[in-house]
Design an enzyme around this catalytic site. Structure first.
Site, PDB file in Angstrom:
ATOM      1  N   HIS A 187       0.817  -1.176   0.045  1.00  0.00           N
ATOM      2  CA  HIS A 187       0.111   0.035  -0.026  1.00  0.00           C
ATOM      3  C   HIS A 187       0.722   1.165  -0.016  1.00  0.00           C
ATOM      4  O   HIS A 187       0.617   2.469  -0.666  1.00  0.00           O
ATOM      5  CB  HIS A 187      -0.855   0.090   1.277  1.00  0.00           C
ATOM      6  CG  HIS A 187      -2.007  -0.706   1.242  1.00  0.00           C
ATOM      7  ND1 HIS A 187      -2.840  -1.327   2.319  1.00  0.00           N
ATOM      8  CD2 HIS A 187      -2.637  -1.405  -0.001  1.00  0.00           C
ATOM      9  CE1 HIS A 187      -3.875  -2.144   1.949  1.00  0.00           C
ATOM     10  NE2 HIS A 187      -3.766  -2.036   0.415  1.00  0.00           N
ATOM     11  N   GLU A 429      -6.851 -12.269 -18.186  1.00  0.00           N
ATOM     12  CA  GLU A 429      -6.143 -12.335 -16.867  1.00  0.00           C
ATOM     13  C   GLU A 429      -5.407 -13.742 -16.528  1.00  0.00           C
ATOM     14  O   GLU A 429      -4.681 -13.990 -15.535  1.00  0.00           O
ATOM     15  CB  GLU A 429      -6.826 -11.893 -15.703  1.00  0.00           C
ATOM     16  CG  GLU A 429      -7.489 -10.709 -15.919  1.00  0.00           C
ATOM     17  CD  GLU A 429      -8.790 -10.505 -14.714  1.00  0.00           C
ATOM     18  OE1 GLU A 429      -8.197 -10.038 -13.603  1.00  0.00           O
ATOM     19  OE2 GLU A 429     -10.045 -10.449 -15.118  1.00  0.00           O
ATOM     20  N   ASP A 453      -2.549  -9.851 -12.875  1.00  0.00           N
ATOM     21  CA  ASP A 453      -2.792 -11.221 -12.584  1.00  0.00           C
ATOM     22  C   ASP A 453      -2.228 -12.072 -13.652  1.00  0.00           C
ATOM     23  O   ASP A 453      -1.933 -13.351 -13.326  1.00  0.00           O
ATOM     24  CB  ASP A 453      -4.335 -11.335 -12.789  1.00  0.00           C
ATOM     25  CG  ASP A 453      -4.851 -11.142 -11.132  1.00  0.00           C
ATOM     26  OD1 ASP A 453      -3.928 -10.987 -10.209  1.00  0.00           O
ATOM     27  OD2 ASP A 453      -6.227 -10.806 -10.974  1.00  0.00           O
ATOM     28  N   CYS A 500      -5.010  -2.953 -19.331  1.00  0.00           N
ATOM     29  CA  CYS A 500      -5.287  -2.232 -18.145  1.00  0.00           C
ATOM     30  C   CYS A 500      -4.457  -2.532 -17.017  1.00  0.00           C
ATOM     31  O   CYS A 500      -4.735  -1.753 -15.672  1.00  0.00           O
ATOM     32  CB  CYS A 500      -6.888  -2.372 -17.714  1.00  0.00           C
ATOM     33  SG  CYS A 500      -7.340  -3.777 -17.446  1.00  0.00           S
TER      34      CYS A 500
END
Length: 567
Positions: A187, A429, A453, A500
C-alpha cells in the site's frame, strides 16, 4: 561521503533533499492486570478508540483512490467481530488491561498474516500494524507525528512507513522516501506512485545508516540512494532533475495531443480509475478515455449492496464527463483481495483463485443484474462499454450476454433508453483466456489485458511474496508471447486489444507494447502524458521489428536489458 545504497523501486523519479529520520513515537504498553470491576471500563476504552478511528476513516473528502482503498481495508479489519472479540476475551478472561489486550491481539494477527504466502493476506499484516499504532495512540492519548508538517525538501527515511503515514505526507514538503521494509506492491508503494514522488523500499537497514539532516539523493529510476553526495554528484543530479522537470513541463503540452506515431498508427491512451475524483484527475492529465473503471469501490464504500439507482447516477456522471470518449466499466470484481463488510465470503485457502469476480456474479445473479441494469441505462449518455473480469470459460461470457439481452428486452418493453450498439468485452487475466483467445474473440467486442494477474498466473509467482519477487516480471518472454498471441487473435478478427494492468503504465515498456501491436494503453493518470509522448515520437513499424526480435530472447533479464538499450 558519497555512500550509495540499493533498494527496491517503489516509485520512479529523482529527488534531492535533506533526510528526515522518522522514528515512531515510543510506546510502553502497560502490563498491569486489572480488577474484575474494571472489565467494562477497559472494554469501553477499546470500543471508544475503535469508534473514533472508524469516524476518522469515514472522512474521505479529498482522498484519492489509493487512500480510500486503505481506509476501507482498515475499516474492514476494525469491524471484524473476531478482532474486537479477541481483545474483549483477553480483558474478560485474563484480566488484561485494554493496552495489553490490544497489543497482544495485534501481534498475534500480524504473526498469523506474515506467515501466509498470499499477497492480500500478507498485506493485512501491515494493515494490522497500522491500526494497532492508531488505536494504541488513542488509548494512551498520544498525538502521532504528522508527516504533513515537516519542512520542505525532506527525504523521509524510516524503518517502516504505514499506509496512514504515507497518506498524510504533504507532497509539497516530502520529495521522496526510503524504508527498511516493504515491497513494490505494498500500500505504501502504491501511494508513492499516486503522489508521484520517488520511493525505495525493502532497503533492510537504511534507517540505521543515517542520523537525519544529511543531504541525500534518491534515484527512483536506478533504485539507489546516495547519502552525503559529493559536489560533482550533486551537480550531475541537479542536471538530471532539471531534465526531469523540463520533461514534466513538456509533457503538459503533450497531454492533450492525439497519440499518433510518426508512421500514422493511432493509439488510445486511457486511464485506470476507481471513482469520479480519479476521473477528474485523468481528464486533467489528458486521457483519451477510461480503459478501466473499477466499480468495486462503489460497493466497498457502502454498508449495503448499492442499488441500481445509486450505481446508475455514478455511471451516468462518468459517461457524461467523457462525452464521446470511451468509458470501459469493469463489472464487480470483488473477492480475492477485496472484501465487503456486509457480505460474508467463504473461507478459502487461496481467495485469488476462488469465489470472486464473474464467478460470484453468476452465482449471485441478483447482484449482477442490478449492476448490469445500471450500466445499460447509463450507456444512453455516452460511449460506455462493459468489461467482464476473470472469465475463463465461453459459457461464462455467454450467460452474461443472455442476462444483458434479457435486460435489453425488458427495457425495450418499458421504453427505457440505452445504447443499442453497446460493446461488451472481457479481461484477459489467465492462461486459460489466453489459450482460448481465438474462441473468445468470436463472441466479445474487445479484449483488455490485466497484466498484474496474467503475469502472476502465467509464471505461478505470487507477486506479493518478497522471497520470490525477482521471479515476477512482465518482461518474461512467456508473458510477452501471451500478450502478443491475444493481440494477434483480436486483429485477425478485426477487433482491438487494450491493456489495463500496471504494465501499461510502465513507460519503459511503451515502445515494446506498441511493437507488439497494442491498440490501447490504460495507465495511471500521472503516466498518461509520458506514454503519449513516447508514442508520438515512435515509428510503429520500427518498434514492431524490435519487438519480434525480443520475443526470441530466453530470459526476462535479457529482455529488460535490450529494452533499456533501445529506449
Amino acid at each position: 561521503m558519497n555512500t550509495k545504497h540499493e533498494g527496491i523501486i517503489a516509485s520512479n523519479g529523482i529527488a534531492i533533499g535533506t533526510i528526515y529520520l522518522f522514528n515512531r513515537e515510543e510506546v510502553v504498553v502497560d502490563e498491569t492486570k486489572i480488577d474484575e470491576n474494571m472489565v467494562d471500563d477497559e472494554k469501553n476504552r477499546v470500543k471508544s478508540a475503535i469508534d473514533d478511528y472508524i469516524s476518522e476513516l469515514n472522512n474521505t473528502e479529498g482522498a484519492n483512490e489509493a487512500q480510500i482503498n486503505i481506509a476501507n481495508a482498515h475499516k474492514e479489519l476494525l469491524q471484524d467481530p473476531y478482532f474486537s472479540d479477541t481483545i474483549d476475551a483477553k480483558i474478560v478472561n485474563e484480566l488484561k488491561n485494554s493496552e495489553l489486550a490490544l497489543n497482544e491481539t495485534i501481534n498475534e494477527m500480524v504473526e498469523i498474516m506474515s506467515q501466509i504466502d498470499d499477497e492480500y493476506l500478507k498485506e493485512r499484516a501491515s494493515d494490522y500494524k497500522d491500526i494497532g499504532y492508531q488505536l494504541m495512540y488513542k488509548l494512551k492519548g498520544i498525538k502521532p507525528k504528522d508527516l504533513s508538517l515537516i519542512e520542505k525538501g525532506s527525504i523521509v527515511i524510516s524503518k517502516e512507513l504505514t499506509p496512514s503515514d504515507t497518506s498524510n505526507m504533504n507532497k509539497e514538503n516530502v520529495v521522496a522516501f526510503a524504508t527498511d521494509l516493504g515491497g513494490k506492491t505494498s500500500h505504501t508503494s502504491i501511494i508513492a506512485q499516486t503522489l508521484d514522488i520517488p520511493a525505495l523500499v525493502g532497503m533492510q537497514d537504511i534507517s540505521e545508516k543515517v542520523e537525519g539532516g544529511e543531504k541525500a539523493i534518491i534515484d527512483g529510476d536506478q533504485g539507489i540512494i546516495i547519502i552525503d553526495p559529493s559536489d560533482d554528484v550533486v551537480a550531475e543530479y541537479e542536471n538530471k532533475l532539471k531534465e526531469q522537470n523540463e520533461k514534466r513541463e513538456r509533457l503538459k503540452e503533450v497531454k492533450d495531443k492525439e497519440s499518433i506515431t510518426t508512421d500514422g498508427k493511432k493509439v488510445e491512451v486511457s486511464a485506470n480509475i476507481g471513482n469520479i475524483e480519479d476521473l477528474k484527475a485523468a481528464i486533467e492529465n489528458g486521457c483519451d478515455g477510461v480503459g478501466l473503471f473499477r466499480t468495486e469501490l462503489l460497493y466497498m464504500e457502502n454498508d449495503h449492496f448499492p442499488t441500481e439507482e445509486e450505481q446508475f447516477e455514478v455511471y451516468k456522471e462518468a459517461t457524461q464527463m467523457l462525452g464521446e470518449k470511451s468509458l470501459i466499466i469493469r463489472t464487480l470484481d470483488i473477492g480475492g483481495d477485496k472484501g465487503l463488510d456486509y457480505f460474508e465470503f467463504p473461507v478459502e485457502e487461496n481467495p485469488f483463485l476462488g469465489y470472486r469476480a464473474i464467478r460470484l456474479c453468476l452465482d449471485r445473479e441478483d447482484i449482477f443484474i442490478t449492476q448490469l441494469k445500471a450500466l445499460i441505462r447509463a450507456s444512453a449518455f455516452g460511449n460506455l462499454k462493459i468489461m467482464i473480469p476473470m472469465v475463463i470459460n465461453i459459457s461464462e461470457f455467454k450467460r452474461t450476454i443472455e442476462l444483458i439481452d434479457d435486460i435489453k428486452k425488458e427495457f425495450d418493453q418499458n421504453g427505457v433508453d440505452y445504447n443499442k450498439e453497446l460493446e461488451v468485452g472481457i479481461m484477459i487475466e489467465t492462461p486459460a483466456s489466453v489459450l482460448m483467445a481465438d474462441k473468445f474473440i468470436k463472441y466479445v467486442d474487445f479484449f483488455s489485458i490485466g497484466t498484474n494477474d496474467l503475469s502472476q498466473y502465467t509464471l505461478a509467482v505470487d507477486r506479493g511474496n518478497e522471497n520470490i519477487s525477482d521471479l515476477y516480471s512482465n518482461y518474461n518472454p512467456a508473458v510477452l508471447k501471451a500478450i502478443k498471441h491475444v493481440i494477434d487473435e483480436s486483429h485477425k478478427a478485426g477487433k482491438w486489444t487494450g491493456m489495463c494492468g500496471q504494465f501499461a503504465s510502465d513507460t519503459q515498456a511503451t515502445k515494446l507494447l506498441l511493437g507488439i501491436g497494442l491498440d490501447e494503453y490504460s495507465a495511471s493518470p500521472n503516466k498518461i502524458a509520458e506514454v503519449k509522448d513516447t508514442i508520438i515520437k515512435s515509428n510503429q513499424k520500427d518498434e514492431e521489428e524490435f519487438a519480434i526480435k525480443l520475443l526470441d530472447l530466453e530470459t526476462p533479464e535479457e529482455v529488460e536489458e535490450k529494452v533499456k538499450e533501445h529506449n
